[in-house]
Scaffold this active site. Structure first.
Site, short mmCIF file in Angstrom:
data_model
loop_
_atom_site.label_atom_id
_atom_site.label_comp_id
_atom_site.label_asym_id
_atom_site.label_seq_id
_atom_site.Cartn_x
_atom_site.Cartn_y
_atom_site.Cartn_z
N LYS A 1 -54.81 25.21 62.44
CA LYS A 1 -54.04 25.44 61.22
C LYS A 1 -53.90 24.16 60.42
CE LYS A 1 -51.22 29.22 63.10
NZ LYS A 1 -49.90 29.62 63.63
N GLN B 1 -44.37 28.40 65.73
CA GLN B 1 -45.41 28.97 66.57
C GLN B 1 -44.80 29.74 67.74
OE1 GLN B 1 -48.75 28.91 66.00
NE2 GLN B 1 -49.04 30.17 67.81
N ASP C 1 -45.38 33.42 57.84
CA ASP C 1 -45.85 34.34 58.86
C ASP C 1 -45.51 35.79 58.51
OD1 ASP C 1 -47.44 33.54 60.97
OD2 ASP C 1 -45.78 32.80 62.19
#
Length: 310
Positions: free
Chosen positions: A61, A105, A128
């Site tokens: 990422k 995460q 997200d």
């Protein structure tokens, strides 16, 4: 060679190529934001603990965010970090105007409540798309941050099939991360949608109804070739590690990646199918970059669709 073996007919959907096109579009959008608005989108990723797969994913990422011209910051916390410390960090990031996207995460260590952590993220910075406000807005058709994996799946479907109106779609899996938002996106595209799961009766029969079959159950090769309607478009979201077929490598503990669909069986039945790896996976990070640009544009009163237009 067995002359009676079925001939593969499915067209392989190249997620890597599609993701590359999205990253190029994002890079152009970032250049526009810099040149015309003196704005550089910024993404901060927070990772807690030492999960090896998570660290690889976070590194990817970061690399792709920087390659697109954005600011990338990764904050690493020890596995025993108290939850309230993580929540204070999120509050600081929420208040930082230079940070347009925040991603924590998953999975988190067992002592942390993932729902509480996600709820602490400013919904406008929730790239997200997991915050309950974004989930609610998506469900009623309002502008929202859309979870990256379902968003990538829809893009692949539209690139492959064009107009999805009227097609029958079956989503196998009901998670908040993939299954439910995937169903919402397909409904918004005017599909007739069924959500199936482990307790569905006669799951093979449900799958055979699908023009579009999305597999997101997390069980290796669960969906067999004879579950698929001839010519269906199969989107395999699963990423599962199983022993390699090579006995020598298996003895060394080596593994291979497979999806939730028995790929070799599906090849001779489906019209289109995503491989694992190389299908949905690359789209997830590409859509994360796109969401970060969207968040930055909205934060400054700009139209993200116009900024991201080809």
């Amino acid at each position: 060679m067995n002359s009676d073996a079925p001939t593969p007919s499915a067209r392989i959907i190249d997620g890597r190529a599609s993701a590359a096109r999205i990253r190029a579009r994002v890079a152009r959008a970032v250049e526009t934001l810099k040149r015309e608005h003196d704005l550089v989108p910024g993404l901060t990723v927070v990772i807690v603990g030492d999960d090896p797969a998570s660290h690889v994913y976070v590194r990817q990422k970061g690399e792709q965010t920087r390659e697109a011209g954005m600011v990338s910051d990764t904050i690493r916390l020890d596995a025993d970090t108290p939850e309230d410390e993580l929540l204070r960090l999120i509050a600081r990031l929420n208040a930082d105007a230079r940070v347009h996207g925040i991603l924590v995460q998953l999975p988190l260590p067992a002592h942390m409540n993932a729902d509480a952590v996600i709820a602490a993220i400013d919904p406008a910075k929730d790239v997200d798309g997991f915050h309950v406000q974004n989930a609610g807005r998506l469900s009623v058709g309002l502008p929202a941050m859309v979870p990256c994996t379902p968003l990538g799946c829809r893009i692949l479907l539209e690139e492959t099939l064009g107009d999805l109106s009227g097609l029958e779609a079956v989503v196998v899996g009901r998670s908040n991360i993939v299954g439910k938002p995937m169903a919402q996106l397909l409904l918004a595209s005017h599909c007739t949608v069924t959500i199936a799961h482990s307790r569905s009766r006669d799951l093979p029969a449900l799958c055979r109804r699908a023009d579009i079959l999305v597999a997101a159950v997390g069980r290796p090769e669960m969906i067999r070739g004879d579950w698929i309607s001839p010519g269906a478009c199969v989107i395999d979201v699963g990423i599962n590690r199983v022993p390699t077929r090579d006995p020598e490598l298996a003895a060394q503990g080596k593994t291979r990646l497979v999806g939730d669909v028995a790929f070799d069986e599906a090849l001779s039945v489906a019209g289109h199918i995503t491989p694992v790896p190389g299908g949905v996976g690359p789209m997830t990070i590409a859509c994360l970059l796109m969401n970060t640009v969207t968040a930055a544009a909205r934060a400054h009163g700009l139209d993200p669709e116009a900024i991201l237009a080809d």
